[in-house]
Write an enzyme that holds these catalytic residues in place. Structure first.
Site, short mmCIF file in Angstrom:
data_model
loop_
_atom_site.label_atom_id
_atom_site.label_comp_id
_atom_site.label_asym_id
_atom_site.label_seq_id
_atom_site.Cartn_x
_atom_site.Cartn_y
_atom_site.Cartn_z
CE1 TYR A 167 5.75 6.56 -6.22
CE2 TYR A 167 5.64 8.30 -4.58
CZ TYR A 167 5.43 6.99 -4.94
OH TYR A 167 4.90 6.11 -4.03
CE LYS A 222 -14.54 -1.92 -19.61
NZ LYS A 222 -13.69 -2.14 -20.78
#
Ligand code: UDP
Length: 314
Positions: free
Chosen positions: A146, A106
């Protein structure tokens, strides 16, 4: 020329991405904390003036000077053995690490690509798996660290796209194999190949009737590169749809190596998916991509690497 950051750049897939981007004339920043990555994977790239290695943990604040055109977030333990041994780091890199990498994208106005996984589909009740299937994941099982980290990472990526307008891409990576897999990462291919080459018993978990679909690394890298520069904002499967049982896969590896190794059976790990096959209709349509390397050919190419590593005593 573009300036591209690859987190997890010294890992199996990260190092292949770095090599690809360097070969295309880009400048590459390779970030890795070397927990499961290995400098040997990028040793050949080190002397290159457009290659820079940054030894850093992506879950901490990331500072990168200068412009960035793209960030590919590949940092994460990625084999069942690794994330069982590193459960907290796996959760942190998928959550905090993804947040940091998105924040950097960003700030730099960079395109962002998340390495997600077929583990998002868990032990799937729909077969083959297409991107609109929401999955069957056990959040509190051993693989949850995970699977849920990657599902969180996908949600975070979509939030940065929708809320902050960051150009994001999500690849759901299915089982991939090739040179630079770690010999002892516990995955099926490195286990079978190094066991066969050393003449040890080849360990098939369960009766071996569970299936996987193995993609050669060059095909995967081509698909990821196409996705990165595409306009596709939603998750996209990349993998090879050719499905095989784990028992047959083990037999193919033993035959190829010409080893006298016996196949033995060990208990099936908890929540081990019974089937897995990517539906790559979307990748074909949107990216004009499909895998081109047959299993026999890919295994030959991988064998040369494993022979070298086993001979070195790795
Ligand atoms: N597997 C096996 N023996 C081994 C390692 C793995 O039979 O030494 C099996 C494992 O239980 C799974 C499949 O091979 O069913 C693929 O495992 P891998 O760890 O490569 O990836 P997964 O798709 O499970 O994440």
């Amino acid at each position: 020329m573009k300036r591209i950051l690859v987190t997890g750049g010294a890992g199996f897939l990260g190092s292949h991405l770095c090599e690809r981007f360097l070969g295309e004339g880009h400048e590459v920043l390779c970030m890795d904390n070397l927990v499961t990555g290995d400098l040997a994977n990028v040793e050949a790239l080190m002397p290159h003036e457009r290659f820079h290695f940054i030894h850093q943990d992506v879950t901490e604040f990331i500072h990168v000077s200068g412009d960035l055109d793209a960030i590919l977030h590949f940092a994460s333990p990625a084999s069942p053995i690794d994330y069982l041994e590193l459960p907290i780091q796996t959760l942190k890199v998928g959550s905090l690490g993804t947040h940091k990498a998105l924040g950097l994208a960003k700030a730099k106005g960079a395109r962002f690509l998340l390495a997600s996984t077929s583990e998002c589909y868990g032990d799937p009740l729909v077969h083959p798996q297409s991107e609109d299937y929401w999955g069957n994941v056990n959040p509190v099982g051993p693989r949850g660290v995970y699977d849920e980290a990657k599902r969180f990472a996908e949600a975070m990526t979509m939030a940065y796209q929708r809320f902050h307008g960051v150009q994001t891409r999500i690849v759901r990576i299915f089982n991939t194999y090739g040179p630079r897999m770690r010999l002892n990462d516990g995955r099926a291919l490195p286990a079978f190949m190094s066991q066969a080459l050393r003449g040890e018993d080849v360990t098939v978990f369960g009766d071996g009737s569970q299936t996987r679909s193995f993609c050669y690394v060059d095909d995967l890298i081509e698909g990821i590169t196409r996705l990165l520069w595409s306009d596709e904002p939603l998750p996209t499967n990349i993998g090879n749809p050719s499905e095989i049982t784990i028992l047959e896969f083990a037999q193919r590896v033993v035959e190829l190596t010409g080893s006298a190794s016996k196949i033995i059976h060990k208990p099936l790990p908890q929540d081990d998916p019974k089937v897995r096959q990517p539906d790559v209709t979307k990748a074909r349509r949107v990216l004009g991509w499909e895998p081109t390397v047959e299993l026999a050919d890919g295994l030959e190419r991988t064998l040369a690497y494993f022979q070298g590593r086993v001979a070195e005593g790795a």
